[in-house]
Write an enzyme that holds these catalytic residues in place. Sequence first.
Site, PDB file in Angstrom:
ATOM      1  CB  ILE A  72      53.516 -27.226 -14.833  1.00 41.40           C
ATOM      2  CG1 ILE A  72      52.028 -27.584 -14.856  1.00 41.40           C
ATOM      3  CG2 ILE A  72      53.845 -26.229 -15.945  1.00 41.40           C
ATOM      4  CD1 ILE A  72      51.073 -26.439 -14.581  1.00 41.40           C
TER       5      ILE A  72
ATOM      6  CB  ALA B 247      52.967 -19.936 -12.199  1.00 40.77           C
ATOM      7  NE  ARG B 248      46.731 -19.526  -9.315  1.00 42.99           N
ATOM      8  CZ  ARG B 248      46.349 -20.320 -10.322  1.00 42.99           C
ATOM      9  NH1 ARG B 248      46.848 -20.154 -11.524  1.00 42.99           N
ATOM     10  NH2 ARG B 248      45.445 -21.269 -10.142  1.00 42.99           N
TER      11      ARG B 248
ATOM     12  CD  GLU C 152      44.888 -13.798 -13.548  1.00 42.53           C
ATOM     13  OE1 GLU C 152      45.687 -13.408 -14.413  1.00 42.53           O
ATOM     14  OE2 GLU C 152      44.722 -14.992 -13.262  1.00 42.53           O
TER      15      GLU C 152
ATOM     16  CG  HIS D 123      45.091 -17.393 -15.981  1.00 39.27           C
ATOM     17  ND1 HIS D 123      45.295 -17.038 -14.677  1.00 39.27           N
ATOM     18  CD2 HIS D 123      45.379 -18.721 -16.032  1.00 39.27           C
ATOM     19  CE1 HIS D 123      45.660 -18.087 -13.971  1.00 39.27           C
ATOM     20  NE2 HIS D 123      45.726 -19.116 -14.787  1.00 39.27           N
TER      21      HIS D 123
END
Length: 337
Positions: A154, A231-232, A261, A301
């Site tokens: 990515i 991303a995270r 989340e 997300h």
Amino acid sequence: MKITAYEVRPDERNTLERLCTEKGIELVMTAANLDMTTVELAEGADGVTTLGQSTFSNEVYDKLKEMGVKVVAARCVGYDRMNREYAEAQGFKLCHGSYGPNGVAEFTIMTILMAIRKMKRAMANTDDKDFTLKGKQGRQLGSLTVGVYGTGRIGYHVIKLLKGFGCRIICNDVYENPVVKEIAEYVPFDTLLAESDVITLHAPLLPSTEGVINKETIAKMKDGVILVNNARGGLMNIDDVIEALENEKFGVLAMDAYPGEEGIIHMTHDEDIVTNFAGEKKSWLKLQYVRSFVNVIHTPHMAFFTREAAEEMCAAGVDGIYEILTTGSSRHELPQD
Ligand code: COI
């Protein structure tokens, strides 16, 4: 062969059904997460496939093993929640998704442009019939330095797209990818922090990257920096990020991922009352606070969520299980650490 598919969204049902029918696989689908309350839906299954919100506790793996499940295949790329060490010690084969990086990379470019052109404010103001230019002066990407943290598939794709805007691109990763080196400059992490006008995160969530955005690293960033996290959530120490928002450190914080989340995103909370929840709902309250800043862009997300990627995710889930059970290995197995 039988597969139980968890966390199945409505848009995935037909694809999963078609893929399993083609291979003569019996399929059970549920929208529920895999956890101790739903694990029995995998009775008689050889493999289970999930997305990213299931509970991969030791207890769940023990039960899956007892029921004869051999393969667990996440349809998402990130496998940070899969409790890999325990699962592999129990003899499970683990797989993950491998959709093309284009969707997330394009979403990232959109987010960066939205941030530098003050799009959140512009849209909110015009919705409110305020057509002034107040607070809406932006920057041109070509005159900025963009720092890309994480140069895997990515990150590399983001860099390729950024190239067209003429900006300076600096990047950092523990592994320096020779293809990336041809179009961007690897710099030490501290240099990336200090010199970037925009920082975009594309690293996996690992013990070594958890909380990499924290008080110390934020202090090294330029005032007014734009931070993009598609991303995270766990890459950010959220309390330190909140402090930085309160101190007006960020020009914009754009995040498609938020720590804690799970159980919040991909479902509606439109009738929930925001209150001072303790325990598992604590992250819900904090998220509401973070969202309340005018310079925060939060999306649920969804950077991955394109028709193309959804199809590839379903295919990875089914193929991972099928390949392992028929040949002993799969292209979708987790990479060696
Ligand atoms: C991934 O594929 O890793 C994602 O972030 C998307 C997923 C949580 C549905």
